[in-house]
Scaffold this motif. Structure first.
Motif, PDB file in Angstrom:
ATOM      1  N   ILE A 165       0.874  -1.176   0.000  1.00 41.27           N
ATOM      2  CA  ILE A 165       0.000   0.000   0.000  1.00 41.27           C
ATOM      3  C   ILE A 165       0.904   1.217   0.000  1.00 41.27           C
ATOM      4  CG2 ILE A 165      -1.790   1.293   1.192  1.00 41.27           C
ATOM      5  CD1 ILE A 165      -2.753  -1.238   2.444  1.00 41.27           C
ATOM      6  N   GLY A 166       0.936   1.934  -1.109  1.00 40.67           N
ATOM      7  CA  GLY A 166       1.770   3.118  -1.188  1.00 40.67           C
ATOM      8  C   GLY A 166       1.277   4.211  -0.272  1.00 40.67           C
ATOM      9  N   ARG A 167       2.190   5.099   0.101  1.00 42.56           N
ATOM     10  CA  ARG A 167       1.820   6.168   1.024  1.00 42.56           C
ATOM     11  C   ARG A 167       0.740   7.058   0.441  1.00 42.56           C
ATOM     12  NH1 ARG A 167       6.391   9.199   4.383  1.00 42.56           N
ATOM     13  NH2 ARG A 167       6.369   7.069   5.216  1.00 42.56           N
ATOM     14  N   GLY A 168       0.846   7.377  -0.836  1.00 45.14           N
ATOM     15  CA  GLY A 168      -0.167   8.227  -1.460  1.00 45.14           C
ATOM     16  C   GLY A 168      -1.539   7.576  -1.448  1.00 45.14           C
ATOM     17  N   ALA A 169      -1.585   6.280  -1.810  1.00 42.25           N
ATOM     18  CA  ALA A 169      -2.862   5.563  -1.807  1.00 42.25           C
ATOM     19  C   ALA A 169      -3.413   5.444  -0.395  1.00 42.25           C
ATOM     20  CB  ALA A 169      -2.689   4.178  -2.430  1.00 42.25           C
ATOM     21  N   ALA A 170      -2.525   5.210   0.578  1.00 40.46           N
ATOM     22  CA  ALA A 170      -2.982   5.082   1.967  1.00 40.46           C
ATOM     23  C   ALA A 170      -3.576   6.389   2.469  1.00 40.46           C
ATOM     24  CB  ALA A 170      -1.811   4.659   2.858  1.00 40.46           C
ATOM     25  N   LEU A 216      -8.303   9.596   3.915  1.00 41.29           N
ATOM     26  CA  LEU A 216      -9.165  10.774   3.730  1.00 41.29           C
ATOM     27  C   LEU A 216     -10.562  10.348   3.294  1.00 41.29           C
ATOM     28  CD1 LEU A 216      -9.539  13.825   3.673  1.00 41.29           C
ATOM     29  CD2 LEU A 216      -8.632  13.828   1.329  1.00 41.29           C
ATOM     30  N   LEU A 217     -10.642   9.365   2.414  1.00 44.05           N
ATOM     31  CA  LEU A 217     -11.947   8.881   1.963  1.00 44.05           C
ATOM     32  C   LEU A 217     -12.737   8.301   3.133  1.00 44.05           C
ATOM     33  CD1 LEU A 217     -13.976   8.217  -0.279  1.00 44.05           C
ATOM     34  CD2 LEU A 217     -12.714   6.071  -0.664  1.00 44.05           C
ATOM     35  N   SER A 218     -12.071   7.562   4.027  1.00 43.04           N
ATOM     36  CA  SER A 218     -12.775   6.982   5.173  1.00 43.04           C
ATOM     37  C   SER A 218     -13.297   8.080   6.106  1.00 43.04           C
ATOM     38  CB  SER A 218     -11.852   6.031   5.942  1.00 43.04           C
ATOM     39  OG  SER A 218     -10.807   6.734   6.595  1.00 43.04           O
ATOM     40  N   VAL A 219     -12.528   9.162   6.270  1.00 45.80           N
ATOM     41  CA  VAL A 219     -12.987  10.281   7.092  1.00 45.80           C
ATOM     42  C   VAL A 219     -14.205  10.948   6.450  1.00 45.80           C
ATOM     43  CG1 VAL A 219     -12.367  12.568   7.994  1.00 45.80           C
ATOM     44  CG2 VAL A 219     -10.719  10.693   8.103  1.00 45.80           C
ATOM     45  N   LEU A 220     -14.160  11.132   5.141  1.00 48.49           N
ATOM     46  CA  LEU A 220     -15.297  11.727   4.437  1.00 48.49           C
ATOM     47  C   LEU A 220     -16.523  10.823   4.516  1.00 48.49           C
ATOM     48  CD1 LEU A 220     -13.480  13.159   1.273  1.00 48.49           C
ATOM     49  CD2 LEU A 220     -14.342  14.428   3.250  1.00 48.49           C
ATOM     50  N   LEU A 221     -16.313   9.510   4.425  1.00 51.49           N
ATOM     51  CA  LEU A 221     -17.436   8.578   4.544  1.00 51.49           C
ATOM     52  C   LEU A 221     -18.066   8.647   5.930  1.00 51.49           C
ATOM     53  CD1 LEU A 221     -16.105   5.405   2.674  1.00 51.49           C
ATOM     54  CD2 LEU A 221     -18.006   6.878   1.976  1.00 51.49           C
ATOM     55  N   MET A 222     -17.240   8.791   6.959  1.00 52.79           N
ATOM     56  CA  MET A 222     -17.784   8.912   8.311  1.00 52.79           C
ATOM     57  C   MET A 222     -18.572  10.211   8.465  1.00 52.79           C
ATOM     58  SD  MET A 222     -18.137   7.318  11.177  1.00 52.79           S
ATOM     59  CE  MET A 222     -16.829   6.090  11.261  1.00 52.79           C
ATOM     60  N   ALA A 223     -18.049  11.288   7.884  1.00 52.65           N
ATOM     61  CA  ALA A 223     -18.785  12.555   7.928  1.00 52.65           C
ATOM     62  C   ALA A 223     -20.109  12.434   7.186  1.00 52.65           C
ATOM     63  CB  ALA A 223     -17.933  13.669   7.334  1.00 52.65           C
ATOM     64  N   LEU A 224     -20.083  11.776   6.030  1.00 51.22           N
ATOM     65  CA  LEU A 224     -21.311  11.570   5.257  1.00 51.22           C
ATOM     66  C   LEU A 224     -22.300  10.696   6.026  1.00 51.22           C
ATOM     67  CD1 LEU A 224     -22.684  12.092   2.496  1.00 51.22           C
ATOM     68  CD2 LEU A 224     -21.638   9.954   1.696  1.00 51.22           C
ATOM     69  N   ASP A 244     -23.874  -0.620  13.033  1.00 52.57           N
ATOM     70  CA  ASP A 244     -22.562  -0.886  13.619  1.00 52.57           C
ATOM     71  C   ASP A 244     -21.648  -1.606  12.629  1.00 52.57           C
ATOM     72  OD1 ASP A 244     -23.440   0.258  15.973  1.00 52.57           O
ATOM     73  OD2 ASP A 244     -23.950  -1.659  16.912  1.00 52.57           O
ATOM     74  N   TYR A 245     -22.212  -2.533  11.857  1.00 56.28           N
ATOM     75  CA  TYR A 245     -21.397  -3.234  10.864  1.00 56.28           C
ATOM     76  C   TYR A 245     -20.895  -2.265   9.788  1.00 56.28           C
ATOM     77  CZ  TYR A 245     -23.038  -7.740  12.756  1.00 56.28           C
ATOM     78  OH  TYR A 245     -23.307  -8.819  13.561  1.00 56.28           O
ATOM     79  N   ALA A 246     -21.755  -1.349   9.376  1.00 51.93           N
ATOM     80  CA  ALA A 246     -21.342  -0.376   8.361  1.00 51.93           C
ATOM     81  C   ALA A 246     -20.237   0.530   8.908  1.00 51.93           C
ATOM     82  CB  ALA A 246     -22.545   0.446   7.908  1.00 51.93           C
ATOM     83  N   VAL A 247     -20.412   1.006  10.126  1.00 53.46           N
ATOM     84  CA  VAL A 247     -19.387   1.848  10.751  1.00 53.46           C
ATOM     85  C   VAL A 247     -18.099   1.063  10.933  1.00 53.46           C
ATOM     86  CG1 VAL A 247     -18.789   3.111  12.852  1.00 53.46           C
ATOM     87  CG2 VAL A 247     -21.070   3.349  11.854  1.00 53.46           C
ATOM     88  N   MET A 248     -18.213  -0.198  11.290  1.00 48.81           N
ATOM     89  CA  MET A 248     -17.042  -1.054  11.450  1.00 48.81           C
ATOM     90  C   MET A 248     -16.192  -1.065  10.177  1.00 48.81           C
ATOM     91  SD  MET A 248     -17.039  -5.213  11.800  1.00 48.81           S
ATOM     92  CE  MET A 248     -17.608  -5.339  10.082  1.00 48.81           C
ATOM     93  N   LEU A 249     -16.830  -1.170   9.031  1.00 46.30           N
ATOM     94  CA  LEU A 249     -16.092  -1.200   7.764  1.00 46.30           C
ATOM     95  C   LEU A 249     -15.354   0.111   7.520  1.00 46.30           C
ATOM     96  CD1 LEU A 249     -18.713  -3.013   5.486  1.00 46.30           C
ATOM     97  CD2 LEU A 249     -16.661  -3.990   6.548  1.00 46.30           C
ATOM     98  N   LEU A 256     -12.380   0.158   9.944  1.00 46.33           N
ATOM     99  CA  LEU A 256     -11.336  -0.749   9.475  1.00 46.33           C
ATOM    100  C   LEU A 256     -10.538  -0.122   8.336  1.00 46.33           C
ATOM    101  CD1 LEU A 256     -13.225  -4.169   9.495  1.00 46.33           C
ATOM    102  CD2 LEU A 256     -11.292  -3.546  10.942  1.00 46.33           C
ATOM    103  N   ALA A 257     -11.245   0.491   7.381  1.00 48.57           N
ATOM    104  CA  ALA A 257     -10.556   1.152   6.269  1.00 48.57           C
ATOM    105  C   ALA A 257      -9.680   2.289   6.776  1.00 48.57           C
ATOM    106  CB  ALA A 257     -11.578   1.665   5.264  1.00 48.57           C
TER     107      ALA A 257
END
Length: 376
Positions: free
Chosen positions: A216-221, A226-234, A268-273, A276-277
């Motif tokens: 997993i490259g640093r850029g992709a990570a 950032l995508l996981s943070v945006l998904l949590m905000a959404l 809870d399962y959705a938040v878990m994913l 995890l990401a």
């Protein structure tokens, strides 16, 4: 396991990532406190609408993080069942025991001489029954739905403590004893606790995945983080949890047992994913900047368990003693300061108690004899 250092898999918990998990733990505890400021009527309706409620999501993050850290500790620190039991009992009871006794004592004073309103006050009439009951973390097994007075967050300990037991049985026993013990514990805890077990175990699975090299490259990570943070905000903005809760309640097959604290299981399962990401990407994102904040992050993280469990006691006592006008900045700041003060004041006690409990359990384990761990 091959003993040559060059062949040892990476630990999966390097310094930047360890600091990141400590930061997440601190933010999650603060999110629970903020959620309860809304739940207990400290915030005004306008403030509740303006401040996202991520209290449940924070608990799910705690579960995933707990599974991850316990798996790491079992591999690198707790090499026998006795060591594992000592570490887990010391950690849980060093906070749960004094805070539980503190809650019962203050709630009894509030309901008695002060004539205040205390939820679950019937427990105060039989502390000899309910204090041991809660210290055994039985509040959510099968049909029980019991919370100690002023300790709403205690429900998560009723889950996590039994997940510790299940993990210890699976990791340190072998053969038929392991299968029999697992069956007995699962039969004891009941279906509600089964539902959230995958959330806790996902942290274990993540640790075992993370300790192996991955491309997993640093850029992709960083992009994934950032995508996981945006998904949590959404997630917080769209708030699909009420609809998912309705689906879960409709599909629940055990009509004699209320879903209770597990009725958000689908959410809870959705938040878990998402969590995890977030963790998987953070591990490879190279957050070296956190090294500069090491001291404050570590200090704040050391208080999170005490803050998480004790803030409800402070809120309950405050509401009994001082009339609260919702949404007043002075009240909010004063209550926040009182919670911080109690958290810091309890810390020396919890640290000393943790050491004493660890030594006591290890001594007891030494009498019984140590059981070697089965390497996974």
């Amino acid at each position: 396991m091959n003993s040559r250092p060059s062949m040892r898999p990476p630990a999966g918990l390097d310094q930047p990532f360890s600091l990141y998990l400590d930061l997440v733990r601190t933010l999650a505890a603060l999110a629970v406190v903020a959620a309860h400021f809304g739940y207990f009527g400290i915030f005004s309706a306008r403030q509740v609408a303006a401040i996202p409620d991520f209290g449940r999501e924070a608990v799910i993050a705690f579960f995933v993080l707990s599974g991850f850290v316990i798996a790491y500790s079992a591999e690198h620190k707790n090499h026998t069942l006795g060591e594992y039991a000592a570490a887990r009992c010391a950690r849980l009871y060093s906070v749960a025991l004094p805070v539980l006794l503190f809650a019962f004592l203050l709630a009894a004073l509030a309901a008695g001489p002060l004539h205040g309103r205390v939820d679950d006050a019937y427990q105060l009439q039989r502390p000899w029954l309910y204090v041991p009951f809660h210290l055994l973390f039985l509040g959510d097994v099968w049909r029980f739905a019991e919370r100690p007075p002023w300790l709403l967050p205690y429900w998560s300990l009723d889950y996590e403590a039994w997940y510790y037991v299940l993990f210890g049985v699976a990791c340190y026993l072998r053969g038929r004893r392991r299968l029999l013990a697992l069956a007995c514990v699962l039969a004891l805890i009941g279906p509600r606790l089964w539902l959230l077990l995958p959330v806790w175990l996902s942290g274990v699975a993540l640790y075992r995945w993370q300790r192996r090299p991955h491309a997993i490259g640093r850029g992709a990570a960083r992009a994934g983080w950032l995508l996981s943070v945006l998904l949590m905000a959404l997630w917080g903005w769209l708030d699909p949890e009420p609809a998912l809760r309705q689906v879960a309640n409709g599909a629940w097959p055990f009509t004699a047992i209320r879903l209770g604290s597990a009725d958000r299981v689908l959410a809870d399962y959705a938040v878990m994913l998402i969590v995890l990401a977030n963790f998987a990407c953070a591990r490879h994102a190279g957050f070296g900047l956190l090294e500069r904040l090491r001291s404050p992050v570590r200090r704040m993280s050391a208080h999170t368990f005490t803050l998480y469990l004790s803030h409800g006691v402070v809120i309950g006592a405050w509401q009994t003693l001082v009339p609260i006008e919702r949404g007043q900045p002075g009240t909010i700041l004063a209550l926040a300061a009182a919670i911080a003060l109690v958290t810091v004041a309890l810390q020396p006690l919890t640290v000393a108690l943790q050491r004493a409990l660890h030594a006591g359990v290890m001594a007891f384990a030494g009498v019984l004899g140590r059981v070697p761990r089965v390497v996974q």
